[in-house]
Each structure stands twice: as structure tokens, then as C-alpha cells.
Motif scaffolding. Structure first.
Motif, PDB file in Angstrom:
ATOM      1  N   UNK A   1       0.872  -1.173   0.000  1.00  0.00           N
ATOM      2  CA  UNK A   1       0.000   0.000   0.000  1.00  0.00           C
ATOM      3  C   UNK A   1       0.913   1.227   0.000  1.00  0.00           C
ATOM      4  N   UNK A   2       1.357   1.639  -1.174  1.00  0.00           N
ATOM      5  CA  UNK A   2       2.322   2.731  -1.279  1.00  0.00           C
ATOM      6  C   UNK A   2       1.721   4.029  -0.756  1.00  0.00           C
ATOM      7  N   UNK A   3       0.421   4.213  -0.933  1.00  0.00           N
ATOM      8  CA  UNK A   3      -0.239   5.425  -0.420  1.00  0.00           C
ATOM      9  C   UNK A   3       0.010   5.601   1.077  1.00  0.00           C
ATOM     10  N   UNK A   4       0.014   4.498   1.818  1.00  0.00           N
ATOM     11  CA  UNK A   4       0.206   4.553   3.273  1.00  0.00           C
ATOM     12  C   UNK A   4       1.518   5.251   3.616  1.00  0.00           C
ATOM     13  N   UNK A   5       2.594   4.860   2.946  1.00  0.00           N
ATOM     14  CA  UNK A   5       3.888   5.448   3.267  1.00  0.00           C
ATOM     15  C   UNK A   5       4.062   6.832   2.663  1.00  0.00           C
ATOM     16  N   UNK A   6       3.384   7.088   1.569  1.00  0.00           N
ATOM     17  CA  UNK A   6       3.388   8.461   1.056  1.00  0.00           C
ATOM     18  C   UNK A   6       2.834   9.411   2.126  1.00  0.00           C
ATOM     19  N   UNK A   7       1.717   9.054   2.710  1.00  0.00           N
ATOM     20  CA  UNK A   7       1.095   9.925   3.708  1.00  0.00           C
ATOM     21  C   UNK A   7       1.969  10.082   4.953  1.00  0.00           C
TER      22      UNK A   7
END
Length: 223
Positions: free
Chosen positions: A153-159
Motif C-alpha cells: 500500500x504505497x499510499x500509506x507510506x506516502x502519507x
């Protein structure tokens, strides 16, 4: 100019490092139970975070005394970066990299035509739309179409890492091999790299997500 090659070692032979010029500093980090192959290897425990952690941990722990340019590769890099020895020896990173962001150079190149246990054919890269000069691989937040790991879940680490709005698709360099100048690495704070290292130790899926965020980590336009 000082030049260094950092290797994340696990279970491959490292005799190919003997082909490096004598003025290239070699730093080998080893994880796992395989015995050291070369004098001066640095053992990292616990064995978590894969090669991605070894790379970012080097930047974090050496933040104030990085070499002028440091290259990062796996113990057998040639399926991802076939001409690593020539690039590091000859200072041809600008002409041989696939992606350049200031003093960051992303590498992905091989001439494999028949896949084998030592590696597959080179990924087909597309022109970057987000980082400027070069070519990249593109994926969704879940890692597809390249990876079907349900925990990505790349979005998780972006945030967790960035203040800017997340992109609709992520551009990355498959394999995560790169070179970076000291000045470019220091555009991010030491504390930022510590946060990345902590994520890599805490989450077994983090290496694949941080690899997909590498270009953004080293793009100073991303807040």
C-alpha cells in the motif's frame, strides 16, 4: 572526488568487487547467517528490511561524512544493473543512468535475452512524467501490475513521509539501484532517513513500498 560503492550482501559471491578501481571505496553490509566473504564487512542485525534498509541505513549512519558520490547495489546487481563496474570505475553515471534528478542517478539496465536463476530480462521503462530526465517503471498504490503482494500500500507510506498530494500512479526504478551525491542526499534531513529506516524494520512489506518511493524521496521538489 571520493567515490564509494555500498553493497547489501546476503548469499552471493562478491569476487566481482575485485574489478573495481583501487580508489573506489567499498562498503559491504551483510545480513543473514552466511559467513563474511571479505575483510571489513559490516554485520547488520536484525535481518529485516532487505537491501533497501541497508542502503538507507548507510545514508542515515554516515549522513555527515558521506562520500562525494555513493552508489548502492545488491550482492549480485547485474540483472538490474549490468554495467555497474564500468559506471562506478569510469564516472559515467550521468550518461548511463535511466533517471536523473539533480545528483540522484537511478540505474536499470541489462542485456539478458534468456531468463535464468541469475535474473530476468530488463523491464520496459516509460518516459518519466513526474521527475524530469529519464525513464521509469509505473505502478499503482497496490504494487500492480508488477507485484501482487496483498500487503503493498504505497499510499500509506506516502502519507507518512510527504506533505504533497499523492500521485495517481507511482514512478520507480525496478531493483532500487542508484547513485547519489553527498549534497543531494543532504537535501533531506538525517531525521527523515531515520524515519525511513524505522519503517523498513517495522513492516515486512515496507522494502517494496520504499523502493517505489525512492525517486520521490530523492526529489527535493516533493515536500
Amino acid at each position: 572526488m571520493t567515490r564509494e560503492l555500498v553493497i547489501a550482501a546476503y548469499d552471493k559471491y562478491l569476487d566481482w568487487l575485485d574489478r573495481l578501481n583501487s580508489d573506489i571505496k567499498q562498503t559491504v553490509y551483510r545480513k543473514g547467517e552466511e559467513p563474511a566473504e571479505r575483510d571489513g564487512e559490516i554485520k547488520i542485525e536484525p535481518n529485516k528490511g532487505r537491501c533497501v534498509h541497508s542502503f538507507f541505513n548507510h545514508i542515515y549512519t554516515n549522513y555527515d561524512n558521506l562520500s562525494d558520490i555513493t552508489f548502492f547495489g545488491q550482492d549480485w546487481p547485474f540483472d538490474h544493473w549490468e554495467d555497474v563496474v564500468e559506471v562506478v570505475n569510469n564516472g559515467t553515471e550521468e550518461s548511463r543512468c535511466q533517471l536523473k534528478i539533480g545528483g540522484y542517478y537511478g540505474f536499470h539496465f541489462n542485456t539478458i535475452t534468456v531468463p535464468s536463476p541469475l535474473g530476468g530480462t530488463m523491464w520496459s521503462l516509460s518516459p518519466s512524467k513526474q521527475h524530469g530526465e529519464g525513464r521509469v517503471l509505473v505502478c499503482q498504490s497496490n504494487g500492480q501490475p508488477q507485484d501482487s503482494n496483498p500487503n503493498i500500500d504505497v499510499d500509506k507510506y506516502w502519507d507518512l513521509l510527504f506533505a504533497d498530494e499523492k500521485p495517481a500512479e507511482y514512478e520507480f526504478m525496478p531493483g532500487g539501484h542508484f547513485g547519489i551525491t553527498k549534497e543531494h542526499a543532504q537535501l533531506r534531513s538525517k531525521e527523515f532517513y531515520k524515519k525511513v529506516c524505522d519503517f523498513l524494520l517495522e513492516d515486512d512489506a515496507a522494502p517494496w513500498m520504499i523502493e517505489r518511493l525512492e525517486c520521490y524521496i530523492f526529489n527535493p521538489k516533493i515536500k
